[in-house]
Design an enzyme around this catalytic site. Structure first.
Site, PDB file in Angstrom:
ATOM      1  N   ARG A  47       0.828  -1.209   0.000  1.00  0.00           N
ATOM      2  CA  ARG A  47       0.000   0.000   0.000  1.00  0.00           C
ATOM      3  C   ARG A  47       0.863   1.261   0.000  1.00  0.00           C
ATOM      4  O   ARG A  47       0.363   2.361   0.039  1.00  0.00           O
ATOM      5  CB  ARG A  47      -0.961  -0.002   1.194  1.00  0.00           C
ATOM      6  CG  ARG A  47      -2.236  -0.780   0.899  1.00  0.00           C
ATOM      7  CD  ARG A  47      -3.032  -1.073   2.157  1.00  0.00           C
ATOM      8  NE  ARG A  47      -2.578  -2.307   2.777  1.00  0.00           N
ATOM      9  CZ  ARG A  47      -2.101  -2.404   4.025  1.00  0.00           C
ATOM     10  NH1 ARG A  47      -2.041  -1.330   4.784  1.00  0.00           N
ATOM     11  NH2 ARG A  47      -1.699  -3.561   4.499  1.00  0.00           N
ATOM     12  N   HIS A  77       9.868 -10.678  -2.226  1.00  0.00           N
ATOM     13  CA  HIS A  77       9.126 -10.165  -3.380  1.00  0.00           C
ATOM     14  C   HIS A  77       9.072  -8.653  -3.283  1.00  0.00           C
ATOM     15  O   HIS A  77       8.714  -8.099  -2.243  1.00  0.00           O
ATOM     16  CB  HIS A  77       7.712 -10.753  -3.388  1.00  0.00           C
ATOM     17  CG  HIS A  77       7.002 -10.610  -4.711  1.00  0.00           C
ATOM     18  ND1 HIS A  77       6.831  -9.405  -5.340  1.00  0.00           N
ATOM     19  CD2 HIS A  77       6.414 -11.532  -5.514  1.00  0.00           C
ATOM     20  CE1 HIS A  77       6.166  -9.590  -6.475  1.00  0.00           C
ATOM     21  NE2 HIS A  77       5.910 -10.881  -6.617  1.00  0.00           N
ATOM     22  N   TYR A  80       4.492  -4.358  -5.210  1.00  0.00           N
ATOM     23  CA  TYR A  80       3.713  -4.262  -6.453  1.00  0.00           C
ATOM     24  C   TYR A  80       3.704  -2.857  -7.024  1.00  0.00           C
ATOM     25  O   TYR A  80       3.352  -2.647  -8.174  1.00  0.00           O
ATOM     26  CB  TYR A  80       2.243  -4.623  -6.175  1.00  0.00           C
ATOM     27  CG  TYR A  80       1.987  -6.070  -5.920  1.00  0.00           C
ATOM     28  CD1 TYR A  80       2.749  -7.046  -6.528  1.00  0.00           C
ATOM     29  CD2 TYR A  80       0.935  -6.455  -5.091  1.00  0.00           C
ATOM     30  CE1 TYR A  80       2.484  -8.386  -6.298  1.00  0.00           C
ATOM     31  CE2 TYR A  80       0.662  -7.780  -4.859  1.00  0.00           C
ATOM     32  CZ  TYR A  80       1.435  -8.748  -5.463  1.00  0.00           C
ATOM     33  OH  TYR A  80       1.161 -10.062  -5.234  1.00  0.00           O
ATOM     34  N   HIS A 117       8.097  -7.979 -10.581  1.00  0.00           N
ATOM     35  CA  HIS A 117       7.327  -7.996 -11.824  1.00  0.00           C
ATOM     36  C   HIS A 117       8.012  -7.030 -12.792  1.00  0.00           C
ATOM     37  O   HIS A 117       8.270  -5.886 -12.412  1.00  0.00           O
ATOM     38  CB  HIS A 117       5.890  -7.549 -11.565  1.00  0.00           C
ATOM     39  CG  HIS A 117       5.139  -8.473 -10.659  1.00  0.00           C
ATOM     40  ND1 HIS A 117       3.850  -8.225 -10.244  1.00  0.00           N
ATOM     41  CD2 HIS A 117       5.496  -9.659 -10.093  1.00  0.00           C
ATOM     42  CE1 HIS A 117       3.452  -9.218  -9.458  1.00  0.00           C
ATOM     43  NE2 HIS A 117       4.432 -10.095  -9.344  1.00  0.00           N
ATOM     44  N   GLU A 152       9.864 -11.965 -12.812  1.00  0.00           N
ATOM     45  CA  GLU A 152       8.776 -12.946 -12.760  1.00  0.00           C
ATOM     46  C   GLU A 152       8.011 -12.959 -14.076  1.00  0.00           C
ATOM     47  O   GLU A 152       7.663 -11.904 -14.617  1.00  0.00           O
ATOM     48  CB  GLU A 152       7.822 -12.626 -11.591  1.00  0.00           C
ATOM     49  CG  GLU A 152       6.692 -13.653 -11.472  1.00  0.00           C
ATOM     50  CD  GLU A 152       5.851 -13.509 -10.205  1.00  0.00           C
ATOM     51  OE1 GLU A 152       6.209 -12.710  -9.315  1.00  0.00           O
ATOM     52  OE2 GLU A 152       4.817 -14.213 -10.126  1.00  0.00           O
ATOM     53  N   ASP A 186       5.817 -18.732 -12.585  1.00  0.00           N
ATOM     54  CA  ASP A 186       4.623 -18.780 -11.745  1.00  0.00           C
ATOM     55  C   ASP A 186       3.611 -19.642 -12.496  1.00  0.00           C
ATOM     56  O   ASP A 186       3.188 -19.288 -13.601  1.00  0.00           O
ATOM     57  CB  ASP A 186       4.108 -17.349 -11.523  1.00  0.00           C
ATOM     58  CG  ASP A 186       2.891 -17.277 -10.620  1.00  0.00           C
ATOM     59  OD1 ASP A 186       1.920 -18.034 -10.875  1.00  0.00           O
ATOM     60  OD2 ASP A 186       2.877 -16.458  -9.689  1.00  0.00           O
ATOM     61  N   HIS A 189       0.458 -17.906 -13.722  1.00  0.00           N
ATOM     62  CA  HIS A 189       0.725 -16.939 -14.792  1.00  0.00           C
ATOM     63  C   HIS A 189       1.056 -17.644 -16.109  1.00  0.00           C
ATOM     64  O   HIS A 189       0.530 -17.287 -17.161  1.00  0.00           O
ATOM     65  CB  HIS A 189       1.905 -16.044 -14.416  1.00  0.00           C
ATOM     66  CG  HIS A 189       1.699 -15.240 -13.177  1.00  0.00           C
ATOM     67  ND1 HIS A 189       2.676 -14.432 -12.645  1.00  0.00           N
ATOM     68  CD2 HIS A 189       0.620 -15.103 -12.360  1.00  0.00           C
ATOM     69  CE1 HIS A 189       2.218 -13.839 -11.550  1.00  0.00           C
ATOM     70  NE2 HIS A 189       0.980 -14.242 -11.346  1.00  0.00           N
ATOM     71  N   HIS A 221       6.859 -19.993  -8.405  1.00  0.00           N
ATOM     72  CA  HIS A 221       5.623 -19.754  -7.657  1.00  0.00           C
ATOM     73  C   HIS A 221       4.627 -20.846  -8.022  1.00  0.00           C
ATOM     74  O   HIS A 221       4.363 -21.072  -9.205  1.00  0.00           O
ATOM     75  CB  HIS A 221       5.032 -18.373  -7.983  1.00  0.00           C
ATOM     76  CG  HIS A 221       5.821 -17.244  -7.392  1.00  0.00           C
ATOM     77  ND1 HIS A 221       5.635 -15.928  -7.778  1.00  0.00           N
ATOM     78  CD2 HIS A 221       6.775 -17.243  -6.424  1.00  0.00           C
ATOM     79  CE1 HIS A 221       6.465 -15.169  -7.068  1.00  0.00           C
ATOM     80  NE2 HIS A 221       7.170 -15.931  -6.247  1.00  0.00           N
ATOM     81  N   ASP A 234      -4.792 -12.980 -14.083  1.00  0.00           N
ATOM     82  CA  ASP A 234      -3.934 -13.315 -12.943  1.00  0.00           C
ATOM     83  C   ASP A 234      -4.793 -13.509 -11.703  1.00  0.00           C
ATOM     84  O   ASP A 234      -4.910 -12.621 -10.875  1.00  0.00           O
ATOM     85  CB  ASP A 234      -2.900 -12.195 -12.745  1.00  0.00           C
ATOM     86  CG  ASP A 234      -1.923 -12.505 -11.626  1.00  0.00           C
ATOM     87  OD1 ASP A 234      -1.986 -13.622 -11.071  1.00  0.00           O
ATOM     88  OD2 ASP A 234      -1.098 -11.636 -11.302  1.00  0.00           O
ATOM     89  N   HIS A 236      -5.182 -16.308  -8.769  1.00  0.00           N
ATOM     90  CA  HIS A 236      -4.696 -17.549  -8.179  1.00  0.00           C
ATOM     91  C   HIS A 236      -5.841 -18.308  -7.502  1.00  0.00           C
ATOM     92  O   HIS A 236      -6.727 -17.698  -6.930  1.00  0.00           O
ATOM     93  CB  HIS A 236      -3.625 -17.266  -7.124  1.00  0.00           C
ATOM     94  CG  HIS A 236      -2.448 -16.491  -7.653  1.00  0.00           C
ATOM     95  ND1 HIS A 236      -1.362 -16.202  -6.882  1.00  0.00           N
ATOM     96  CD2 HIS A 236      -2.193 -15.965  -8.877  1.00  0.00           C
ATOM     97  CE1 HIS A 236      -0.487 -15.511  -7.610  1.00  0.00           C
ATOM     98  NE2 HIS A 236      -0.972 -15.352  -8.818  1.00  0.00           N
ATOM     99  N   GLU A 266       1.427 -18.915  -3.366  1.00  0.00           N
ATOM    100  CA  GLU A 266       0.821 -17.581  -3.200  1.00  0.00           C
ATOM    101  C   GLU A 266      -0.678 -17.718  -3.419  1.00  0.00           C
ATOM    102  O   GLU A 266      -1.276 -17.010  -4.224  1.00  0.00           O
ATOM    103  CB  GLU A 266       1.356 -16.613  -4.247  1.00  0.00           C
ATOM    104  CG  GLU A 266       2.836 -16.470  -4.365  1.00  0.00           C
ATOM    105  CD  GLU A 266       3.210 -15.623  -5.586  1.00  0.00           C
ATOM    106  OE1 GLU A 266       3.009 -16.088  -6.732  1.00  0.00           O
ATOM    107  OE2 GLU A 266       3.681 -14.496  -5.374  1.00  0.00           O
TER     108      GLU A 266
HETATM  109 ZN    ZN Z   1      -0.105 -13.679  -9.815  1.00  0.00          ZN
HETATM  110 FE    FE Z   2       3.784 -15.031  -8.474  1.00  0.00          FE
HETATM  111 FE    FE Z   3       4.577 -11.832  -8.157  1.00  0.00          FE
END
Ligand code: ZN
Ligand code: FE
Ligand code: FE
Length: 292
Positions: A47, A77, A80, A117, A152, A186, A189, A221, A234, A236, A266
């Protein structure tokens, strides 16, 4: 966990765990509760805001606990919020700064891998994005890093880049200190983008080897997916509850080529222990003895 000479490296399997309150110590304790032998964390909130000082993560206690429980090769990781492909100068600069700072933080912890990413082109197109990401990495990397930055592979949703193995290879080829770069695949993905890792994971690995080189594969992942192959979404799903299914994920987790490589779940909340037991074919009762 076997440590006999000449035995194959262990399967390393863990989950994305929390660093709330006691930092790394919380992450390791959570990992122990799953009977897992590796893990992944985010060291800062997705955030935004200022990062919690890494000196408050109880590193030394956590590392001692890891040794005691044979937990190895944890992964960090990146936030984001980082977009190294951004056409907006301040967004790009923010990402460059956060990644640079994260390298210092993770080197303090002594970990080997940061996963990130590649980025989103937000309308500027893939060619622009790939050049911009490479520019950021060329700015940041000095060649003396003690860790590997892992790009990734993405699901092809939105304007993300780094979906195909070729795009990842293209980015790597433009970076001067490419010896500091690795790749994180992943399963959600890759499948969602269109690689059939369910019916032909070996073919996917073969392609990876041809296009990128298997020696770059550093992190995996492990996720099921809510959408079918090629959907480019995307989302999961929990292990065995999605379009990949338990058998395919089990095959991947146990694959010889992935021995010794951290494999991280994840999946949606609260089922990590169950999922790890399922993947390892272990009954829940003897799970406290660790991954074997
Ligand atoms: Zn993902
Ligand atoms: Fe991932
Ligand atoms: Fe990721």
């Amino acid at each position: 966990m076997s440590s006999e000479p000449h035995s194959a490296p262990d399967i390393l399997l863990g989950a994305n765990v929390s660093v709330a309150k006691t930092g790394l110590l919380a992450a390791v304790e959570e990992t122990i509760s799953y009977g897992a032998n590796t893990y992944m964390i985010y060291t800062r909130s997705n955030r935004g805001g200022k990062a919690r000082p890494i000196t408050e993560f109880h590193r030394d206690e956590a590392l001692a606990l890891m040794r005691e429980h044979q937990i190895v090769d944890p992964v960090v990781h990146l936030s984001y919020l980082v977009n190294l492909a951004s056409p907006k100068p301040d967004t790009w600069e923010y990402g460059r700064m956060v990644l640079q700072e994260e390298i210092e933080r993770v080197e303090y912890l002594g970990f080997r891998y940061i996963v990130f990413h590649p980025g989103s082109h937000v309308g500027e197109g893939e060619t622009y994005a790939i050049a911009r990401i490479a520019e950021a990495l060329n700015d940041i990397l000095t060649g003396s890093e003690r860790l590997t930055l892992c790009l990734e592979t993405m699901a092809g949703d939105g304007s993300k880049v780094g979906n195909s193995l070729e795009e990842i290879a293209d980015i790597i080829s433009r970076v001067r200190h490419a010896d500091k770069l690795g790749v994180c695949i992943d399963t959600c993905h890759n499948y969602s983008y269109g690689y059939d890792v369910v019916h032909d994971f070996d073919g996917f690995l073969q392609k990876f080897d041809q296009v990128i080189g298997l020696e770059r594969l550093k992190v995996v992942h492990i996720n099921d997916s809510k959408y079918p192959i090629g959907a480019r979404k995307d989302r999961h799903a929990n292990v065995g509850e999605g379009t990949l299914g338990l058998a395919a994920l089990r095959y991947i987790v146990h694959h010889e080529a992935l021995r010794g490589i951290p494999q991280i779940l994840e999946t949606p909340g609260g089922k990590y222990k169950e999922e790890i037991d399922l993947l390892l074919g272990r009954s829940t009762q003897d799970a406290n003895t660790g991954v074997s």
